[in-house]
Motif scaffolding. Structure first.
Motif, PDB file in Angstrom:
ATOM      1  N   LEU A 166     -67.050 -31.760  37.737  1.00  0.00           N
ATOM      2  CA  LEU A 166     -65.763 -31.072  37.763  1.00  0.00           C
ATOM      3  C   LEU A 166     -65.229 -30.893  36.348  1.00  0.00           C
ATOM      4  CD1 LEU A 166     -63.286 -29.913  39.209  1.00  0.00           C
ATOM      5  CD2 LEU A 166     -62.429 -32.263  39.450  1.00  0.00           C
ATOM      6  N   TYR A 167     -65.256 -31.955  35.564  1.00  0.00           N
ATOM      7  CA  TYR A 167     -64.791 -31.873  34.175  1.00  0.00           C
ATOM      8  C   TYR A 167     -65.570 -30.811  33.402  1.00  0.00           C
ATOM      9  CZ  TYR A 167     -64.576 -33.073  29.227  1.00  0.00           C
ATOM     10  OH  TYR A 167     -64.460 -33.001  27.860  1.00  0.00           O
ATOM     11  N   ARG A 168     -66.886 -30.824  33.543  1.00  0.00           N
ATOM     12  CA  ARG A 168     -67.725 -29.878  32.812  1.00  0.00           C
ATOM     13  C   ARG A 168     -67.416 -28.445  33.224  1.00  0.00           C
ATOM     14  NH1 ARG A 168     -72.722 -27.297  32.888  1.00  0.00           N
ATOM     15  NH2 ARG A 168     -73.966 -27.507  30.969  1.00  0.00           N
ATOM     16  N   ALA A 169     -67.236 -28.223  34.520  1.00  0.00           N
ATOM     17  CA  ALA A 169     -66.944 -26.875  35.015  1.00  0.00           C
ATOM     18  C   ALA A 169     -65.590 -26.384  34.504  1.00  0.00           C
ATOM     19  CB  ALA A 169     -66.979 -26.873  36.539  1.00  0.00           C
ATOM     20  N   ILE A 170     -64.592 -27.258  34.530  1.00  0.00           N
ATOM     21  CA  ILE A 170     -63.272 -26.869  34.024  1.00  0.00           C
ATOM     22  C   ILE A 170     -63.353 -26.575  32.535  1.00  0.00           C
ATOM     23  CG2 ILE A 170     -60.908 -27.649  33.615  1.00  0.00           C
ATOM     24  CD1 ILE A 170     -61.163 -29.353  36.152  1.00  0.00           C
ATOM     25  N   ARG A 171     -64.066 -27.405  31.814  1.00  0.00           N
ATOM     26  CA  ARG A 171     -64.197 -27.219  30.369  1.00  0.00           C
ATOM     27  C   ARG A 171     -64.854 -25.873  30.052  1.00  0.00           C
ATOM     28  NH1 ARG A 171     -64.421 -30.663  25.808  1.00  0.00           N
ATOM     29  NH2 ARG A 171     -65.771 -29.876  24.147  1.00  0.00           N
ATOM     30  N   LEU A 172     -65.912 -25.540  30.776  1.00  0.00           N
ATOM     31  CA  LEU A 172     -66.600 -24.273  30.545  1.00  0.00           C
ATOM     32  C   LEU A 172     -65.719 -23.087  30.928  1.00  0.00           C
ATOM     33  CD1 LEU A 172     -70.246 -25.043  31.719  1.00  0.00           C
ATOM     34  CD2 LEU A 172     -69.448 -24.635  29.392  1.00  0.00           C
ATOM     35  N   SER A 173     -64.943 -23.228  31.987  1.00  0.00           N
ATOM     36  CA  SER A 173     -64.061 -22.126  32.406  1.00  0.00           C
ATOM     37  C   SER A 173     -62.997 -21.844  31.354  1.00  0.00           C
ATOM     38  CB  SER A 173     -63.393 -22.449  33.742  1.00  0.00           C
ATOM     39  OG  SER A 173     -62.421 -23.482  33.606  1.00  0.00           O
ATOM     40  N   GLY A 174     -62.714 -22.843  30.528  1.00  0.00           N
ATOM     41  CA  GLY A 174     -61.747 -22.676  29.438  1.00  0.00           C
ATOM     42  C   GLY A 174     -62.419 -22.458  28.102  1.00  0.00           C
ATOM     43  N   HIS A 175     -63.692 -22.015  28.145  1.00  0.00           N
ATOM     44  CA  HIS A 175     -64.468 -21.711  26.936  1.00  0.00           C
ATOM     45  C   HIS A 175     -64.582 -22.923  26.001  1.00  0.00           C
ATOM     46  CE1 HIS A 175     -64.281 -17.545  28.216  1.00  0.00           C
ATOM     47  NE2 HIS A 175     -62.971 -17.661  28.333  1.00  0.00           N
ATOM     48  N   GLY A 176     -64.763 -24.092  26.608  1.00  0.00           N
ATOM     49  CA  GLY A 176     -65.006 -25.285  25.814  1.00  0.00           C
ATOM     50  C   GLY A 176     -63.775 -25.936  25.225  1.00  0.00           C
ATOM     51  N   GLU A 195     -58.000 -30.008  43.232  1.00  0.00           N
ATOM     52  CA  GLU A 195     -58.605 -29.490  44.454  1.00  0.00           C
ATOM     53  C   GLU A 195     -58.815 -27.986  44.365  1.00  0.00           C
ATOM     54  OE1 GLU A 195     -59.934 -31.002  47.029  1.00  0.00           O
ATOM     55  OE2 GLU A 195     -59.569 -32.852  45.923  1.00  0.00           O
ATOM     56  N   VAL A 196     -57.856 -27.291  43.792  1.00  0.00           N
ATOM     57  CA  VAL A 196     -58.020 -25.846  43.593  1.00  0.00           C
ATOM     58  C   VAL A 196     -59.210 -25.573  42.683  1.00  0.00           C
ATOM     59  CG1 VAL A 196     -56.990 -23.785  42.552  1.00  0.00           C
ATOM     60  CG2 VAL A 196     -55.606 -25.265  44.031  1.00  0.00           C
ATOM     61  N   ALA A 197     -59.332 -26.353  41.623  1.00  0.00           N
ATOM     62  CA  ALA A 197     -60.448 -26.185  40.693  1.00  0.00           C
ATOM     63  C   ALA A 197     -61.778 -26.459  41.387  1.00  0.00           C
ATOM     64  CB  ALA A 197     -60.273 -27.108  39.492  1.00  0.00           C
ATOM     65  N   ARG A 198     -61.830 -27.458  42.249  1.00  0.00           N
ATOM     66  CA  ARG A 198     -63.072 -27.769  42.962  1.00  0.00           C
ATOM     67  C   ARG A 198     -63.528 -26.593  43.824  1.00  0.00           C
ATOM     68  NH1 ARG A 198     -60.630 -33.011  43.471  1.00  0.00           N
ATOM     69  NH2 ARG A 198     -61.834 -34.554  42.261  1.00  0.00           N
ATOM     70  N   VAL A 199     -62.574 -25.905  44.424  1.00  0.00           N
ATOM     71  CA  VAL A 199     -62.905 -24.746  45.264  1.00  0.00           C
ATOM     72  C   VAL A 199     -63.320 -23.565  44.398  1.00  0.00           C
ATOM     73  CG1 VAL A 199     -62.007 -23.071  46.911  1.00  0.00           C
ATOM     74  CG2 VAL A 199     -61.415 -25.492  47.152  1.00  0.00           C
ATOM     75  N   GLU A 200     -62.530 -23.256  43.399  1.00  0.00           N
ATOM     76  CA  GLU A 200     -62.790 -22.077  42.567  1.00  0.00           C
ATOM     77  C   GLU A 200     -64.063 -22.230  41.736  1.00  0.00           C
ATOM     78  OE1 GLU A 200     -59.256 -21.593  40.274  1.00  0.00           O
ATOM     79  OE2 GLU A 200     -58.171 -20.554  41.900  1.00  0.00           O
ATOM     80  N   LEU A 201     -64.388 -23.449  41.357  1.00  0.00           N
ATOM     81  CA  LEU A 201     -65.530 -23.689  40.477  1.00  0.00           C
ATOM     82  C   LEU A 201     -66.688 -24.367  41.209  1.00  0.00           C
ATOM     83  CD1 LEU A 201     -63.509 -25.020  37.399  1.00  0.00           C
ATOM     84  CD2 LEU A 201     -64.423 -22.717  37.725  1.00  0.00           C
TER      85      LEU A 201
END
Length: 230
Positions: A166-176, A195-201
């Motif tokens: 989850l952390y990695r996916a959020i980080r990548l979605s924010g361009h690092g 939870e929203v991030a888990r669904v979207e990513l």
């Protein structure tokens, strides 16, 4: 025979401490890989060493080159994965499945006098993502034996890999961007925002878990092969 016996001289043990990235083989992609470890172990044994130790293999930020500056304490760095041993990559045709730019990155990485990290990471990222696409389409959809193996790995390692992916996916979605620059809900770890991030990513989260499954499998296979050398 044991490694300890072969490397011991007058009750002393000679060992080799090496960063894996500095030990590529002729088959690897410009950097030492998990599948290069058995050959390194054989060389070390012939040289009289009784122990082979790796520098940290944890995942680094894409702009970081020090094995002591990592994103996570448990995750392997995907740059050490040997694509030649990834079933999904073999199934899509191997290097022939890469686009022209990735092929140039691969040629550049393999001919460089030192590790060309940007090229290595770029070509392996494309190869791993195309392998993942194939895994989803063929293995995951059919609930194959390999799909069940990955599912078991996810369950066994859920204590760390869920938060990591989850952390990695959020980080990548924010361009690092650092977590300090994330939207407030994510930055503060609010349940609803996560939870929203888990669904979207979800797909990116699953990709991160897939890559770690490959890395763990190759690491364990390399350790077993190296142990058999002695």
């Amino acid at each position: 025979r044991r490694w300890e016996e072969l490397g011991r001289v007058r009750d002393r043990l000679a060992g080799l401490l090496v960063p894996l990235f500095s030990a590529p083989s002729s088959e690897s992609w410009g950097i030492g890989e998990f599948s290069d470890i058995p050959a390194l172990a054989r060389w070390a044994l012939r040289a009289g060493f009784g122990m082979l130790q790796m520098l940290p293999l944890n995942e680094m930020d894409r702009h970081e080159y020090s094995p002591y500056s990592t994103l996570a304490t448990m995750a392997f760095d995907p740059q050490f994965i040997s694509l030649r041993d990834v079933e999904d990559f073999i199934a899509i045709g191997g290097a022939a499945a890469l686009d022209d730019e990735a092929c140039r990155d691969l040629d550049r990485a393999r001919s460089a006098p030192a590790v060309d990290y940007p090229s290595v990471r770029a070509v392996k990222e494309q190869a791993l993502r195309r392998s993942f696409d194939r895994f989803l389409e063929t293995e995951w959809r059919s609930r194959s034996h390999r799909a069940q193996q990955l599912e078991q790995y996810r369950r066994d390692q859920s204590w760390w890999i869920d938060a990591y992916a989850l952390y990695r996916a959020i980080r990548l979605s924010g361009h690092g961007r650092s977590w300090r620059a994330w939207p407030q809900g994510l930055r503060d770890g609010e349940r609803d925002a996560l939870e929203v991030a888990r669904v979207e990513l979800a797909r990116e989260i699953f990709y991160g878990q897939y890559v770690q499954w490959l890395a763990e499998s190759q690491w364990q296979a390399a350790r077993r092969a190296a142990a058999r050398v002695a």
